[in-house]
Design an enzyme around this catalytic site. Structure first.
Site, mmCIF file in Angstrom:
data_model
loop_
_atom_site.group_PDB
_atom_site.id
_atom_site.type_symbol
_atom_site.label_atom_id
_atom_site.label_comp_id
_atom_site.label_asym_id
_atom_site.label_seq_id
_atom_site.Cartn_x
_atom_site.Cartn_y
_atom_site.Cartn_z
ATOM 1 N N ILE A 200 -6.161 28.903 -5.725
ATOM 2 C CA ILE A 200 -7.055 27.804 -5.400
ATOM 3 C C ILE A 200 -7.534 27.246 -6.735
ATOM 4 O O ILE A 200 -8.029 27.992 -7.585
ATOM 5 C CB ILE A 200 -8.234 28.264 -4.504
ATOM 6 C CG1 ILE A 200 -9.223 27.114 -4.259
ATOM 7 C CG2 ILE A 200 -8.942 29.477 -5.056
ATOM 8 C CD1 ILE A 200 -10.321 27.450 -3.240
ATOM 9 N N SER A 201 -7.326 25.957 -6.959
ATOM 10 C CA SER A 201 -7.618 25.350 -8.259
ATOM 11 C C SER A 201 -9.103 25.421 -8.584
ATOM 12 O O SER A 201 -9.959 25.489 -7.695
ATOM 13 C CB SER A 201 -7.169 23.884 -8.277
ATOM 14 O OG SER A 201 -5.781 23.785 -8.126
ATOM 15 N N GLN A 202 -9.402 25.389 -9.882
ATOM 16 C CA GLN A 202 -10.794 25.411 -10.297
ATOM 17 C C GLN A 202 -11.506 24.146 -9.797
ATOM 18 O O GLN A 202 -10.887 23.089 -9.646
ATOM 19 C CB GLN A 202 -10.897 25.514 -11.812
ATOM 20 C CG GLN A 202 -10.476 24.266 -12.572
ATOM 21 C CD GLN A 202 -10.460 24.491 -14.075
ATOM 22 O OE1 GLN A 202 -9.445 24.914 -14.629
ATOM 23 N NE2 GLN A 202 -11.573 24.225 -14.722
#
Length: 214
Positions: A60-62
């Protein structure tokens, strides 16, 4: 009474300090419960500005990258959006608050099924989760006002660009699968495609086909 983690209290401030200025994007980032999209063991770190691992070796991207890519799309309420790489469904949830409909395609059945159930439980009803190959979007899905790719592509395939409506915007991380990529923003104009390189990022690879396992 449980105290919110420091990262949650600093969440909006961090995004603003890093240059996110679109108020609708900031409000949406605040409203979408990121802790619902991360692994149970990572919930205490959900609002830290870093990527986190999820199932199937994906991430899950920052928060900053999610907010930045969303801001660059310049979404409008009537837009139809295509996302390549559903993952946990977090980016799709953010997009869905800012547009009319999101079609998100995931090659891992485990992720697609989990994201679909999670989004339905949370009440994100304008998102369609499809198990499929993001390099081969079904013709019946139509064209899109915006396209966002959340996995690294060595180059943007022409057939994906052709799915953009006139005036449409695509954003994708482009570069080697194992290394640093550059976020590229492509606008479809009357005369062709205008391409602009934005910032360096690191994403997991975008792979062809539907995963045989998981």
């Amino acid at each position: 009474m449980s105290q919110e983690p420091p990262e949650k209290m600093m969440f909006q401030l961090t995004l603003r300090r890093r240059g996110i200025s679109d108020l609708a994007v900031l409000r949406t980032m605040e409203e979408v419960p990121r802790e619902a999209f991360v692994a149970p063991g990572d919930r205490g770190h959900a609002y830290r500005d870093s990527a986190l691992g999820i199932a199937c070796g994906q991430t899950i991207s920052q928060p900053f990258v999610v907010a930045y890519m969303t801001e660059q799309l310049q979404l409008q309420k009537n837009h139809k959006v295509l996302e390549i790489g559903t993952g946990s469904g977090y980016q799709a949830a953010v997009l869905s608050r800012l547009c009319a409909h999101v079609l998100t395609i995931e090659r891992y059945r485990t992720l697609a099924d989990a994201a679909r159930a999670r989004l339905e439980k949370l009440g994100y009803y304008n998102i369609e989760v499809m198990l499929g190959d993001g390099f081969d979007v079904p013709a019946g899905a139509g064209d899109f006002d915006r396209i966002i790719v959340t996995a690294a592509m060595e180059q943007i395939p022409d057939n994906l660009l052709q799915r953009l409506q006139p005036g449409g915007i695509l954003i994708a991380p482009v570069g080697p699968h194992h290394g640093t990529q550059t976020l590229v923003r492509v606008v479809r104009t009357e005369s062709g495609f205008e391409r602009k390189e934005l910032v360096d990022v690191r994403f997991v690879p975008a792979l062809r086909g539907i995963a045989r396992e998981l």
